[in-house]
Design a protein around this motif. Sequence first.
Motif, mmCIF file in Angstrom:
data_model
loop_
_atom_site.group_PDB
_atom_site.id
_atom_site.type_symbol
_atom_site.label_atom_id
_atom_site.label_comp_id
_atom_site.label_asym_id
_atom_site.label_seq_id
_atom_site.Cartn_x
_atom_site.Cartn_y
_atom_site.Cartn_z
ATOM 1 N N ASP A 69 -3.179 5.862 0.660
ATOM 2 C CA ASP A 69 -4.110 4.609 0.382
ATOM 3 C C ASP A 69 -5.056 4.675 1.588
ATOM 4 O O ASP A 69 -4.597 4.873 2.754
ATOM 5 C CB ASP A 69 -3.430 3.415 0.195
ATOM 6 C CG ASP A 69 -2.735 3.234 -1.259
ATOM 7 O OD1 ASP A 69 -2.991 4.306 -2.061
ATOM 8 O OD2 ASP A 69 -2.268 2.274 -1.604
ATOM 9 N N ARG A 70 -6.459 4.617 1.418
ATOM 10 C CA ARG A 70 -7.357 4.297 2.124
ATOM 11 C C ARG A 70 -7.702 3.154 2.319
ATOM 12 O O ARG A 70 -8.114 2.197 1.175
ATOM 13 C CB ARG A 70 -8.486 5.317 1.923
ATOM 14 C CG ARG A 70 -7.777 6.872 1.999
ATOM 15 C CD ARG A 70 -8.944 7.673 1.504
ATOM 16 N NE ARG A 70 -10.102 7.694 2.896
ATOM 17 C CZ ARG A 70 -9.877 8.762 3.794
ATOM 18 N NH1 ARG A 70 -8.969 9.547 3.553
ATOM 19 N NH2 ARG A 70 -10.851 8.722 4.649
ATOM 20 N N ALA B 61 0.720 -1.130 -0.039
ATOM 21 C CA ALA B 61 -0.041 -0.103 -0.159
ATOM 22 C C ALA B 61 0.842 1.212 0.095
ATOM 23 O O ALA B 61 2.003 1.177 0.560
ATOM 24 C CB ALA B 61 -0.910 0.025 1.343
ATOM 25 N N LYS B 62 0.478 2.213 -0.621
ATOM 26 C CA LYS B 62 1.160 3.608 -0.658
ATOM 27 C C LYS B 62 0.793 4.635 0.233
ATOM 28 O O LYS B 62 -0.561 4.536 0.637
ATOM 29 C CB LYS B 62 1.311 4.143 -2.220
ATOM 30 C CG LYS B 62 1.957 3.252 -3.165
ATOM 31 C CD LYS B 62 2.317 4.154 -4.456
ATOM 32 C CE LYS B 62 1.273 5.112 -4.805
ATOM 33 N NZ LYS B 62 0.192 4.418 -5.499
ATOM 34 N N ASN C 165 -9.924 0.983 -4.664
ATOM 35 C CA ASN C 165 -10.032 1.593 -3.326
ATOM 36 C C ASN C 165 -10.293 3.180 -3.347
ATOM 37 O O ASN C 165 -10.298 3.944 -2.653
ATOM 38 C CB ASN C 165 -8.638 1.553 -2.723
ATOM 39 C CG ASN C 165 -8.805 1.611 -1.111
ATOM 40 O OD1 ASN C 165 -9.680 1.198 -0.605
ATOM 41 N ND2 ASN C 165 -7.760 2.051 -0.528
ATOM 42 N N LYS C 166 -10.635 3.632 -4.578
ATOM 43 C CA LYS C 166 -11.024 5.013 -4.915
ATOM 44 C C LYS C 166 -12.729 4.848 -4.450
ATOM 45 O O LYS C 166 -13.146 3.762 -4.622
ATOM 46 C CB LYS C 166 -10.965 5.228 -6.224
ATOM 47 C CG LYS C 166 -9.636 5.579 -6.662
ATOM 48 C CD LYS C 166 -9.455 6.589 -7.681
ATOM 49 C CE LYS C 166 -8.070 7.138 -7.772
ATOM 50 N NZ LYS C 166 -7.034 6.036 -8.543
ATOM 51 N N ARG D 83 -8.860 -3.973 0.922
ATOM 52 C CA ARG D 83 -8.590 -3.070 -0.124
ATOM 53 C C ARG D 83 -9.166 -3.912 -1.451
ATOM 54 O O ARG D 83 -8.553 -4.856 -1.767
ATOM 55 C CB ARG D 83 -7.185 -2.617 -0.410
ATOM 56 C CG ARG D 83 -7.193 -1.697 -1.530
ATOM 57 C CD ARG D 83 -5.870 -0.951 -1.733
ATOM 58 N NE ARG D 83 -4.931 -1.762 -2.195
ATOM 59 C CZ ARG D 83 -3.634 -1.324 -2.365
ATOM 60 N NH1 ARG D 83 -3.174 -0.188 -2.115
ATOM 61 N NH2 ARG D 83 -2.799 -2.294 -2.759
#
Lengths: 179, 666
Positions: free
Chosen positions: B58-59, B54-55, B146-147, B74
């Motif tokens: 990221d949520r 994950a970056k 994940n958007k 995710r």
Amino acid sequence: MAFWRKGIVLVTCLSILAIGLVGCGNFRQTGSTNSIADGTLEPTLQVNLYFSDRDGYLRVEKRDLPDNQRIMLAVMEELVKGPAPGSKLTDTIPEGTVVHSVILDGKVAVVDFSEEIQTNHWGGSLGESITLFSIVNTLCQFEDVERVEITIEGEKVVTLAGHLDLTQPLTPNENLVRD
Amino acid sequence: MSKKLLFQAIIVCCFCFVSMVSAGLAIAQTAVVKGNVVNLRSGPGTGYAVIGEAKQGDRLSVLDTSGEWSKISRGSLTGWIHSPLITVEAGNQTATGQTAVVTGSTVRLRAGAGTSHPVVGEVPAGTRLPVLGKSGDWLNVLLSSNKTAWVAGWLVRVEGSPAPAPSSAAPTPAAPSGTLLPPVQIAVKIAVVTAGIVNVRASAGVSYPVVTQVNQGTRLAVVGGTNDWVNVKLNTGQTAWIARSLVRLEESTAPSTPQNPASSPPTTAVPSPPAGQPGQGSPGGAEEPMPSGYVAVVKASSAGVREGPGVQNPVMCFVFQGERFPVLAQKDIWRKITLSDGRTGWVATSQVNIEKAETPSRDGSFDGSWTLEASESGGRTQIVIKSPVPFEYNTFTLSGPSRLVIDLFGVPNTELPSGSTPHSQAVSQVRVGWQSDAAAGRVVCDLAQGLGLTRHRVEVSPDRKSLKVELWIANDVLDGRVIVIDPGHGGADPGATGPTGYKEKDFNLQTALETARLLRQEGVEVILTRTTDIRLGSTTAEDLDARSRIANQSNADLFVSIHANANLDRSKHGTSLYYHSHPENHVGCAKLARALQASLVKELGRKDLGIFDRQFLVLKNLNMPGALVETAFLSNHEEERLLAQDWFQNRTAIAIVDGIKAYYNN
Ligand SMILES: [Zn+2]
């Protein structure tokens, strides 16, 4: 130059029905009446209909209509009929179009037309604007109406002729109007 | 009137629906990733396998915790993350425990709650999307990327509780899934082209323009899709659509963790190829093994991979600029590489750079820092930024003194690369810094001359680990611009029709093609929304939406739509320009409309009707200044005759080009 604003809408309240005047603060008495079959007289209202002039601008034609609950539908039916015989103004609504309904949803009037308003339309950014704003400006003369949504055969539409956005209710356009 | 009753019934239904949704809100937590790049593991501890990453920013939804570890999800991936690397918030982006199941055939996803917001994607019937919240009758949903996006409440069915396993009620779609699957090893979907040469289109349908073609074996990252179309990312960074029937979907490891790292030097000369692989013809001489840890980075825009070392061997597939492959062996000018599907093949050294591979360390931090190289060739300054991990970027220009700023989000916060003084025509100095508040690297190019004349173009590699910035002094105001020319209407939508039957769509297309030809002569990169007599989609709504989407996806500088006007009264004539004043870029739009109108009136000599600010659909969602030309009235006898003639179309095109120049000159 808010000639179409509600306050200036000329309206008839019948002199015989003096009591009727109380509820018609915005309307000016013109004295004209409509005979009804049973011999009583119905109050009439003078409304503004926005038709097109030769130069592609909207101009007002005044017309007396019975002042009752279906006044908004009646005003759309008159708009579809076109300018009075002998007028220098031209139609704004394509031939064959039928008004199905006008429903007030809050301050938004939702007008439903038959498909001819689209299938018989002559197109063009100007042509499309004139049609739509003749409807919107005409309906927004009523105090209860701030915006107008147009549906076709009961369905929401995205555009009439491919230019103007109909996904949001329209507000009147004064720039298209000439006195 | 029955229609009236129906309408009221629909309104009542909508209210019932909305209150149903709001009643079901349950609070879940969202984790925001703090660390640069953080490993996701199959269990709560560093002893468990890394299953993804994950970056920063990221949520992720938090499902569970265990000691210092949090179980997160995710999209379809669940995994464990070290809790100190995330910030947990119980904010508004929380799951409601409900799933929206798409009931409309193809349903648009939008950036906000309402049709006035830009379309950010589409989902097919049956797609299941977790519901995060609602606004009016719009639902905020979570995508597998994940958007989040918004979907119209009347086009979905909302299902009550979170499903631990896929529901049997709806077909499982290719794209987003609302259900959580058991941990999988893989996070990235790849579309492998199975047919010979395949069209890649601007949107999901054969009526959309072809943006490029790809060959059999091409591998493209999948970013979304419908039942019949796959949304893929091209090596230009743009996304486009390819028919589902022409690709095979594969899952691949995340780009930063190569599937076949050459971990130890090969003990035999040639590892035997996987079964089913045709033998390699290597007639004269043997191939030599390469030491481990080298990768071939494709430097050509595309390169053929052959079954053996030599042009006599058949091409098995193509690889694309920026893609990296472990090198196994060499022979003459040929290098043997391992493709991401495990097959091996040969590329010519002229097509690749051989580099030392970086290997990720255990904790998700990476060895090596980011690098910067500046060079000068053909009057253009080229700056190449490379990072061992994928990063995002943002560029902007500042004046006094003129400079181009490139912010790099996600590059390692290690020792900074040194700057450079290329003494080029366009750039006097390149400086490098670190923005600690934004946790971003910053590269500043001090421009040698006035801002107005310096152009730049940015290109990112498909793995997002390399960024190429080109700067140059433009020959004139149009050189290097990207401009979308949009011929209005088309196909089933003829637009207006003249008294003798000439159609608006034909004038629009001919004039647009001529305008594009002239602009290309000036060094403009022209994108035409259509080049034939088609409508972009099955309805006018889809068509108009596709046009602005093409413009936004190509990051164009300007959008010009070409039309001919009409009025019921045939005496009306003249030229007019329409624009749509956005809150953000109304200045540019009005300026563009004014410049075009002045030029058209001067060149065509028709009556000047002026410019008009009106809510036009094709202009509404544009990210760049746009205007719509109403050249003359097709409904007018004289102007119809003019509009139908080549010379008038040519003069219109010249006027549009001059108008665009005037727009840039002022
Ligand atoms: Zn048009």
